[in-house]
Design an enzyme around this catalytic site. Structure first.
Site, PDB file in Angstrom:
ATOM      1  CG  PHE A 178      -0.279   0.149   2.499  1.00  0.00           C
ATOM      2  CD1 PHE A 178      -0.056   1.140   3.215  1.00  0.00           C
ATOM      3  CD2 PHE A 178       0.145  -0.990   3.201  1.00  0.00           C
ATOM      4  CE1 PHE A 178       0.742   1.365   4.388  1.00  0.00           C
ATOM      5  CE2 PHE A 178       0.819  -0.864   4.508  1.00  0.00           C
ATOM      6  CZ  PHE A 178       0.936   0.321   4.996  1.00  0.00           C
ATOM      7  CB  CYS A 179       1.784   3.824  -1.491  1.00  0.00           C
ATOM      8  SG  CYS A 179       0.819   3.562  -3.139  1.00  0.00           S
ATOM      9  CB  THR A 180      -0.153   8.518  -0.750  1.00  0.00           C
ATOM     10  OG1 THR A 180       1.050   8.471  -0.088  1.00  0.00           O
ATOM     11  CG2 THR A 180      -1.219   9.729  -0.575  1.00  0.00           C
ATOM     12  N   GLY A 210      -1.898   4.820  -4.432  1.00  0.00           N
ATOM     13  CA  GLY A 210      -1.885   3.518  -5.370  1.00  0.00           C
ATOM     14  C   GLY A 210      -0.889   3.413  -6.336  1.00  0.00           C
ATOM     15  CB  ILE A 243      -3.572   5.463   2.622  1.00  0.00           C
ATOM     16  CG1 ILE A 243      -2.472   4.355   3.017  1.00  0.00           C
ATOM     17  CG2 ILE A 243      -4.232   5.967   4.131  1.00  0.00           C
ATOM     18  CD1 ILE A 243      -1.232   5.024   3.581  1.00  0.00           C
TER      19      ILE A 243
END
Length: 242
Positions: A177-179, A181, A206
Site C-alpha cells: 500500500f501507499c498514499t 496507489g 490509503i
C-alpha cells in the site's frame, strides 16, 4: 464550508509525445485558475490539482476527451485554501521514480485488493503482510496496524531493499500500500517477479481506504505532498506545512 476541491489521479499508459501534451494542458489549467503539479512521462500521467470545483470538473472533462485518459479514478478531498503555490507540468522519465528494469504496470500488473476486502480479511484475523511502500517521513504520520516497513527513505531505495527482504514474503499473502496507489503499481509486480507469488496492491491506496472504510485497522494520518501536510481518515487536513 471547504470550497477548494483537491484531486489526485494517475494512469500508466503509453504516451508518445509528453511535451505535446504539456503544451496543450498547461494553458488550459492556467486559464481555469488551477494550481498543482502534473507529471508526464512516456509511461503515463500523475496528477495533483486544486481549485474551484467547476474549474476542476471542466479540466477533467477536457482530459477525459482523450481516450487514453478517459474515466480516470479520482481521489477527492476538500480544503479551505489551495494547498499549492502555482500550476506546473513536469516532463519526467517515470511518473513515479523506481529505477528498476522490467516492471510493466500496463501489461503485467499485480491484482488489486479493494479496501472493503482488505477490511474483511483483517476483521477475520487472516494472516496478511501489510507492506508499506512509502518513505520514512510519510510512515511517521501514520500507517496500518502491524504494517511492515523496511526503513527506506525513498521509493528507489525500497526497490533495492526488496531484494534483501524478499525471503520474508515468500509463501505469504502480501498487500502492498501507499498514499494513492501509484507506487504499488510498480512495487507489487516487482515483488511478484522477485518471488513473492501471492501479492496484491491496495486499490486506491490509503486515500481510497479512508474514503470507503475510515480508520479501521489504521493509526494516525496520511502524509500528502502539498501544504496540507497530512489528511485524517475523514480526508480533512490535520496540519500545515508551514
Amino acid at each position: 464550508m471547504s470550497q477548494i476541491l483537491n484531486i489526485a489521479t494517475y494512469r500508466f499508459v503509453g504516451i508518445d509525445d509528453p511535451a505535446a501534451l504539456k503544451a496543450t494542458w498547461l494553458p488550459k489549467a492556467k486559464a481555469l485558475g488551477l494550481k498543482g503539479t502534473i507529471l508526464l512521462a512516456h509511461e503515463g500521467i500523475n496528477l495533483f490539482l486544486a481549485g474551484a470545483e467547476t474549474a476542476i470538473r471542466s479540466f477533467m472533462a477536457f482530459v477525459d476527451d482523450d481516450s487514453r485518459f478517459a474515466g480516470l479514478d479520482l481521489k477527492e478531498s476538500w480544503s479551505e485554501t489551495v494547498p499549492f503555490k502555482r500550476m506546473k507540468i513536469k516532463l519526467k522519465r517515470e511518473i513515479v521514480t523506481f529505477r528498476q528494469e522490467g516492471v510493466d504496470p500496463v501489461n503485467a500488473p499485480a491484482p488489486f485488493m479493494p479496501p472493503a476486502e482488505l477490511k474483511r480479511r483483517l476483521d477475520a484475523g487472516e494472516a496478511i503482510v501489510l507492506l508499506d511502500t512509502r518513505n520514512d517521513v510519510e510512515v511517521a504520520k501514520g500507517t496500518f496496524d502491524n504494517a511492515v516497513f523496511w526503513g527506506n527513505r525513498n521509493f528507489t531505495e525500497f526497490g533495492h531493499m526488496a531484494r534483501d527482504h524478499i525471503s520474508e514474503l515468500r509463501g505469504k499473502t502480501v498487500v502492498s500500500f501507499c498514499t494513492g496507489g501509484i507506487r504499488c503499481e510498480k512495487a507489487a509486480p516487482y515483488l511478484r517477479d522477485l518471488g513473492a507469488s501471492d501479492v496484491y496492491q491496495l486499490e486506491g491506496g490509503i486515500l481510497r481506504y479512508f474514503e470507503q472504510i475510515g480508520r479501521d485497522h489504521y493509526h494516525g494520518d496520511c502524509f500528502v505532498f502539498d501544504e496540507r501536510a497530512a489528511l485524517d481518515p475523514s480526508l480533512g487536513a490535520t496540519a500545515c506545512a508551514g
